[in-house]
Enzyme design. Structure first.
Site, PDB file in Angstrom:
ATOM      1  N   GLY A  32       0.667  -1.113  -0.137  1.00  0.00           N
ATOM      2  CA  GLY A  32      -0.044  -0.038   0.087  1.00  0.00           C
ATOM      3  C   GLY A  32       0.823   1.154  -0.021  1.00  0.00           C
ATOM      4  N   SER A  33       0.094   2.341  -0.329  1.00  0.00           N
ATOM      5  CA  SER A  33       0.851   3.726  -0.293  1.00  0.00           C
ATOM      6  C   SER A  33      -0.135   4.641  -0.894  1.00  0.00           C
ATOM      7  CB  SER A  33       2.165   3.698  -0.970  1.00  0.00           C
ATOM      8  OG  SER A  33       2.766   5.001  -0.577  1.00  0.00           O
ATOM      9  N   ARG A  34       0.314   5.432  -2.109  1.00  0.00           N
ATOM     10  CA  ARG A  34      -0.274   6.251  -2.739  1.00  0.00           C
ATOM     11  C   ARG A  34      -0.057   6.607  -3.893  1.00  0.00           C
ATOM     12  NH1 ARG A  34      -0.304  12.384  -0.204  1.00  0.00           N
ATOM     13  NH2 ARG A  34      -0.547  13.600  -2.156  1.00  0.00           N
TER      14      ARG A  34
END
Length: 219
Positions: free
Chosen positions: A187-189
């Site tokens: 996950g992240s952006r």
């Protein structure tokens, strides 16, 4: 369920570590203790969580020359006009999507076209919602130009936990909308920069389905 190639090594290492832990506990503690059973249950849960990080969904997509689709699963956390300084060096509309550890981690091409620009930036690992994560974290910048000559830029951004970004594109590649372009582990952006006159089709806090959700429509 199909699993992504980026997870094979991590899943194998996780399985080996968990097996060693369980064998060790069973060896050290006599039968009848509740700890081995609890450890086994916890190990199954941990392994399941790791496996689900690398799932690859099967999705029905439609392609359009005028629509920009979400490059990832997640939640819309930013919609604002900004000055993009790396490539456009001018105003653009930024849409940011936060990917939680429970989201699918595959990244998709938001439009069809030719890769005009690609650059990998080493950097920090600030939490993904930090305002400076877009410009200071480890990231990639990808610009796709469609057949109408419109450029769309998007960034894969690493976060505090996501410290591994993968990409499968390079400058000059011809790519198709909704096809896989990369992967962000755990996950992240993803930030996407679109023309100011594009019609935004999402709102803050909306959930996005990568390769499916229409973020905006080009004029």
């Amino acid at each position: 369920m199909k699993l992504h190639k980026e997870g094979y090594t991590i899943m194998a290492i996780t399985a080996i570590i968990l097996i060693i832990i369980n064998l060790g506990i069973n060896y050290l503690l006599p039968d009848g203790y509740w700890i081995p059973r609890l450890t086994l249950i916890a190990s199954i849960v941990v392994f399941f969580l790791v496996v689900q990080f690398f799932r690859v969904p099967s999705r029905v997509v439609r392609k359009s020359d005028t629509e920009i689709v979400a490059p990832c699963d997640g939640k819309v956390v930013v919609i604002e006009e900004v000055v993009e300084t790396e490539y456009f060096k001018g105003p653009r509309r930024q849409i940011s999507i936060f990917m939680s550890p429970l989201n699918v981690h595959v990244n998709w091409n938001p439009i069809s076209g030719v890769i005009q620009y690609f650059k990998y930036h080493p950097g920090l690992y600030l939490v993904a919602w930090h305002p400076k994560s877009s410009t200071e974290n480890e990231r990639t910048t990808v610009v796709i130009r469609n057949t109408q000559g419109v450029d769309v830029l998007f960034r894969q951004i690493a976060g505090a936990a996501a410290r591994r970004i993968r990409w499968y594109v390079k400058e000059g590649d011809k790519v198709e909308q909704s096809t896989e372009m990369g992967f962000i582990k755990f996950g992240s952006r993803v930030d996407i920069f679109i023309p100011l006159d594009a019609e935004v089709n999402v709102n803050l806090q909306d959930k996005t389905v990568g390769s499916v959700t229409v973020l905006a429509k080009l004029k």
